[in-house]
Motif scaffolding. Structure first.
Motif, PDB file in Angstrom:
ATOM      1  N   LEU A 169      -1.401   4.583  -0.834  1.00 38.09           N
ATOM      2  CA  LEU A 169      -2.555   4.500   0.064  1.00 38.09           C
ATOM      3  C   LEU A 169      -2.092   4.620   1.506  1.00 38.09           C
ATOM      4  CD1 LEU A 169      -4.862   1.737  -1.481  1.00 38.09           C
ATOM      5  CD2 LEU A 169      -5.110   4.206  -1.573  1.00 38.09           C
ATOM      6  N   ASN A 193       1.545   2.414  -3.897  1.00 35.27           N
ATOM      7  CA  ASN A 193       0.626   3.305  -4.634  1.00 35.27           C
ATOM      8  C   ASN A 193       0.102   4.427  -3.744  1.00 35.27           C
ATOM      9  OD1 ASN A 193      -1.229   1.956  -3.100  1.00 35.27           O
ATOM     10  ND2 ASN A 193      -2.662   1.592  -4.778  1.00 35.27           N
ATOM     11  N   MET A 206      -4.335  -1.755  -8.546  1.00 32.11           N
ATOM     12  CA  MET A 206      -4.407  -2.529  -7.313  1.00 32.11           C
ATOM     13  C   MET A 206      -5.680  -3.368  -7.272  1.00 32.11           C
ATOM     14  SD  MET A 206      -3.783  -1.236  -3.445  1.00 32.11           S
ATOM     15  CE  MET A 206      -3.137  -2.381  -2.242  1.00 32.11           C
ATOM     16  N   ASN A 221     -13.731  -4.558  -3.195  1.00 30.49           N
ATOM     17  CA  ASN A 221     -14.049  -3.130  -3.232  1.00 30.49           C
ATOM     18  C   ASN A 221     -14.630  -2.685  -4.577  1.00 30.49           C
ATOM     19  OD1 ASN A 221     -13.082  -3.050  -0.688  1.00 30.49           O
ATOM     20  ND2 ASN A 221     -11.177  -1.962  -1.162  1.00 30.49           N
ATOM     21  N   LEU A 222     -15.516  -3.503  -5.125  1.00 31.37           N
ATOM     22  CA  LEU A 222     -16.219  -3.045  -6.331  1.00 31.37           C
ATOM     23  C   LEU A 222     -17.215  -1.969  -5.920  1.00 31.37           C
ATOM     24  CD1 LEU A 222     -16.830  -6.409  -8.207  1.00 31.37           C
ATOM     25  CD2 LEU A 222     -15.078  -4.681  -8.642  1.00 31.37           C
ATOM     26  N   PHE A 223     -17.622  -1.152  -6.907  1.00 32.44           N
ATOM     27  CA  PHE A 223     -18.577  -0.084  -6.613  1.00 32.44           C
ATOM     28  C   PHE A 223     -19.993  -0.661  -6.712  1.00 32.44           C
ATOM     29  CE2 PHE A 223     -15.006   2.296  -8.846  1.00 32.44           C
ATOM     30  CZ  PHE A 223     -14.320   2.508  -7.657  1.00 32.44           C
ATOM     31  N   ARG A 263       0.813  -1.214   0.000  1.00 32.53           N
ATOM     32  CA  ARG A 263       0.000   0.000   0.000  1.00 32.53           C
ATOM     33  C   ARG A 263       0.849   1.267   0.000  1.00 32.53           C
ATOM     34  NH1 ARG A 263      -5.297  -0.436   1.805  1.00 32.53           N
ATOM     35  NH2 ARG A 263      -5.030   1.302   3.234  1.00 32.53           N
ATOM     36  N   PHE A 265      -7.895  -5.638  -4.440  1.00 34.89           N
ATOM     37  CA  PHE A 265      -8.004  -5.718  -2.978  1.00 34.89           C
ATOM     38  C   PHE A 265      -8.522  -7.076  -2.523  1.00 34.89           C
ATOM     39  CE2 PHE A 265      -8.338  -1.326  -4.254  1.00 34.89           C
ATOM     40  CZ  PHE A 265      -7.662  -0.604  -3.273  1.00 34.89           C
ATOM     41  N   ARG A 283     -11.059  -4.356 -13.779  1.00 35.74           N
ATOM     42  CA  ARG A 283     -11.126  -2.933 -13.472  1.00 35.74           C
ATOM     43  C   ARG A 283      -9.719  -2.346 -13.329  1.00 35.74           C
ATOM     44  NH1 ARG A 283     -13.958  -0.814  -7.975  1.00 35.74           N
ATOM     45  NH2 ARG A 283     -12.159  -1.891  -7.089  1.00 35.74           N
ATOM     46  N   ALA A 284      -8.826  -3.097 -12.652  1.00 37.87           N
ATOM     47  CA  ALA A 284      -7.458  -2.621 -12.484  1.00 37.87           C
ATOM     48  C   ALA A 284      -6.732  -2.559 -13.826  1.00 37.87           C
ATOM     49  CB  ALA A 284      -6.709  -3.520 -11.507  1.00 37.87           C
ATOM     50  N   ARG A 318      -0.570   6.358  -9.447  1.00 39.42           N
ATOM     51  CA  ARG A 318      -1.722   5.458  -9.431  1.00 39.42           C
ATOM     52  C   ARG A 318      -2.219   5.132 -10.834  1.00 39.42           C
ATOM     53  NH1 ARG A 318      -4.314   8.675  -4.386  1.00 39.42           N
ATOM     54  NH2 ARG A 318      -3.217   7.556  -2.741  1.00 39.42           N
TER      55      ARG A 318
END
Lengths: 524, 227
Positions: B50, B48, B88, B94-96, B45, B90, B156-157, B83
């Protein structure tokens, strides 16, 4: 020994009862802006109530051999207070507060012979008259290119009924429970004119040099004292006292002291020995455009529906503003820098911690007053053009923005940290992440409490009646004053209208809630 | 290539990263293993941004560099640039949840790279095909299995076309039956030459890595470079 002690106690209790013999005369009035009827003289250091009715009550009580006790109440509801016994809290023996002789009130209460003859006087600002905007009653109507005049009256008064009946269309009639506020609005030229009973008109014309009487004083009428029908002895005693007061000049002396004696009062003698109340008492004052036989409900429902429309508009105009402001406040508090968080926190606490009524009052009366004082042309223009409706929308939006801010804050805090991290890890800026990822989820999450607040705001619109907005509750009050035989029916219909408007909202709220629960379950 | 030099991070008085120096080479799959609390996820983390770190530096490629700030936030512009190059995945996906599968994959290209929707849709569709989810474009994340969600997260990444992807225990939250489908996608990525750094407890998967770093108590204790 115990017997002796008991005797002592008995004597002790009996003594004051004997000294008092007669109960005090409890007379009801509304001191709110009530000069010259009942008021506190702001020039004197002594803060007791004065006024011609205070002195009249004292005179009558003395004649009756009783003490005079003033009981305050809301003017339009004073007769209702006679429905309760006299010796309870706010209980009355008589209503003595510029109440006219009215046929509808005579159904339920008895009236004495008249103690004063009033007329209706139109009052405006001298510049309004000089501008030839308003030179007589006829000028109240809309003219080519110009809307009808804005006219303020005391809600439920003879002036209110007169304007409503004589100028049913085109005149912007605004009723208010506080006479002094109405005069203030005319003085600031935020209102074109006010119609008042002659005693109030005389007093304010003398006190405020900007104000002038316009046109002729019209529609003479009687002020009478109302009492219970079950109490004819009291009525007879009051009639006798009034007659004596006329004969020996006591009343004239009181009226002269307050400079409200005029030749109209000569008529009082005539009416002391005529049949009373007069048989031909016309109910022309009752606002019935549809004649005595027609069903009044058609008109009443139409008026209530119109007012319900204002209620809906108030809610629909103010709540979206409250939501947007609330959302920005919440985002600022949760994601903003610390220097922003503190003032926003104070904003929420101050707005949430003060009553809506007070906020509306500030927005409509106090802030424009301050703007006038600055003498900055733009501000004065704004103050002059702040309509009651706009002030109502602003007040409701301001008040609810604090509640919505808390709703949205709760929503923002409920979004898992991983959402922000995922958005940032994709290369979004913080602002984009908040706008695209966090806020849309937070807003969805708090739909149920926000919808709930919308329903609450819907009913809180009634507070706007304090600033002259004729919404549903105000209209109910007004109609109830003119239709005292239909009080219960009107209340039921009004409540029904509120329910009819808010129930669909509840259904929508429930549906949202179910959908959210379903999707939350799927997510887990 | 990512070069980490003498990275130190504190949590209060505790030294979470105790002078980590390590190099991740381009085109390689590096597995970060070791006991819980050893600093693997924290190191990941930090790369990137975070997490902030106190001392040391992280060099990404030739042009991007993060230096220790003593715990204060990094410069926002540097983070944005990093970024966009470092993706990244997870542990908790952590999808929306308010967006469809397709929209989740489109989020990076549209909101971070400023691509047009049409372009993003084409890209997202092809990436979802690559992870075997062409039939789920319009589903909500909440209606997918854990394995499917993690494959969406990988797509998504990938959508921002990163030079390196960080995987933070990508299979730890999955039912055993779904681990295989996610690892298959990751293996496919590794075979195509994608630079990957994977924090994992799955030793079978770690064996396939080009390099296996073991971390313990905030230090890299062994570098096992399989040929």
């Amino acid at each position: 020994m115990p017997v002796l002690r008991l005797l002592f106690i008995f004597l002790f209790l009996a003594l004051p009862a004997q000294a008092q013999e007669k109960k005090p005369l409890r007379w009801g009035c509304d001191p709110t802006g009530g000069a010259p009827y009942v008021y506190v003289d702001d020039k004197s250091t002594d803060k007791t109530f004065i006024g011609f009715e205070v002195e009249l009550a004292a005179y009558l009580a003395k004649k009756l051999g009783r003490d005079s006790v003033m009981v305050d109440g809301d003017w339009s509801n004073l007769p209702k207070q006679l429905d309760k016994p006299a010796d309870v809290e706010k209980g009355l023996d008589i209503v003595l507060n510029g109440y006219e002789l009215r046929k509808d009130l005579l159904n339920d209460y008895a009236a004495t012979r008249p103690y004063y003859v009033y007329r209706l006087v139109m009052i405006s600002h001298h510049e309004t008259v000089a501008d030839k905007e308003l030179r007589g009653w006829a000028d109240l109507y809309p003219t080519a290119g110009k809307p009808g005049k804005t006219v303020g009256v005391l809600g439920g008064s003879a002036a209110h009924r007169h304007v409503k009946k004589t100028f049913p269309d085109g005149v912007n009639l605004q009723s208010n429970p506080d006479v002094a506020n109405v005069f203030k609005l005319v003085q600031d030229r935020r209102m074109d004119a006010t119609i008042q009973d002659s005693p109030a008109a005389t007093y304010f014309l003398k006190k405020q040099p900007e104000l002038v009487a316009v046109g002729e004083a019209v529609k003479p009428g009687f002020y009478v004292i109302y009492y219970r029908k079950s109490d004819p002895e009291l009525g007879a005693a009051l009639d006798k006292a009034i007659a004596e007061g006329l004969r020996d000049g006591s009343l004239k002396a009181i009226y002269k002291k307050y400079r409200i004696w005029n030749e109209d009062q000569e008529r009082l003698w005539y009416w002391q020995d005529q049949p009373w109340p007069p048989d031909d008492l016309d109910d022309a004052d009752e606002v019935e455009e549809d004649g005595p036989t027609a069903n009044p409900w058609l008109r009443l429902i139409r008026e209530l529906l119109g007012a319900a429309g204002v209620t809906v508009l108030l809610a629909l105009a103010s709540f979206p503003i409250a939501m947007i402001v609330g959302l920005f406040v919440a985002v600022g508090r949760v994601y903003g820098p610390r220097w922003l968080g503190v003032p926003l926190g104070i904003y929420v606490e101050v707005i949430r911690g003060t009553p809506l009524l007070l906020q509306l009052f500030m927005i409509y009366y106090l802030i424009p007053e301050l703007m006038f004082r600055t003498d900055v042309a733009g501000l004065v223009w704004l103050a002059k053009n702040l309509s009651p409706f706009l002030a109502g929308v602003l007040g409701l939006a301001l008040n609810y923005s604090a509640y919505e801010a808390e709703n949205y804050r709760a929503g923002l805090l409920a979004i898992p940290k991983g959402q922000m991290e995922a958005a940032l890890a994709l290369g979004m800026t913080r602002a984009t992440a908040i706008r695209r990822i966090i806020v849309p989820q937070a807003v969805r999450l708090v739909i149920p409490p926000v919808t709930n607040d919308f329903i609450a705001l819907f009913k809180d619109t009634s507070a706007c009646s304090i600033i002259l907005v004729v919404e549903l509750t105000r209209k109910y009050n007004e109609l109830y004053n003119f239709n005292r035989t239909l009080i219960v029916e009107l209340a039921v219909v009004t409540a029904g209208l509120y329910l009819l408007m808010s129930y669909p909202l509840s259904i929508v709220a429930n549906r949202f809630e179910r959908r959210l629960n379903a999707s939350a379950g799927g997510r887990g | 290539m990512i070069q980490i030099t003498n990275l130190v991070k504190y949590h209060g008085s505790q030294r979470i990263l105790d002078g980590v120096t390590v190099t991740f080479r381009a085109g390689e799959l590096t597995a970060l293993v070791g006991p819980s609390g050893g600093g693997k996820s924290t190191l990941l983390r930090c790369i990137n941004g975070l997490e902030t770190f106190h001392e040391g530096e992280i060099q990404i490629g030739t042009d991007l560099k993060l230096t220790g700030t003593g715990g204060k936030p990094h410069d926002g512009r540097a983070l944005l640039a990093i970024r966009k190059r470092v993706g990244m995945v997870f542990q908790q996906f952590n999808l929306f949840p308010h967006r469809t599968v397709l929209e989740n994959v489109m989020a990076g290209p549209v909101h971070a790279l400023g691509k047009s929707r049409a372009e993003a849709i084409e890209l997202a569709k092809s990436l979802l095909a690559r992870v075997g989810l062409s039939d789920k474009l319009d589903s909500r994340p909440g209606n997918l299995s854990g394995g499917q969600q993690q494959r969406v997260a990988i797509a998504r990444a990938l959508a921002v076309d990163p030079t390196v992807i960080l995987f933070d225990e990508p299979t730890s939250a999955l039912d055993p039956s779904m681990i295989g489908e996610v690892l298959a996608v990751m293996r496919d990525l590794a075979n195509s030459g994608q630079t990957m750094i994977v924090v994992t407890h799955d030793m079978d998967f770690a064996k396939q890595a080009t390099a296996v770093l073991t971390m313990r108590a905030g230090r890299v204790v062994s570098e096992d470079l399989t040929p």
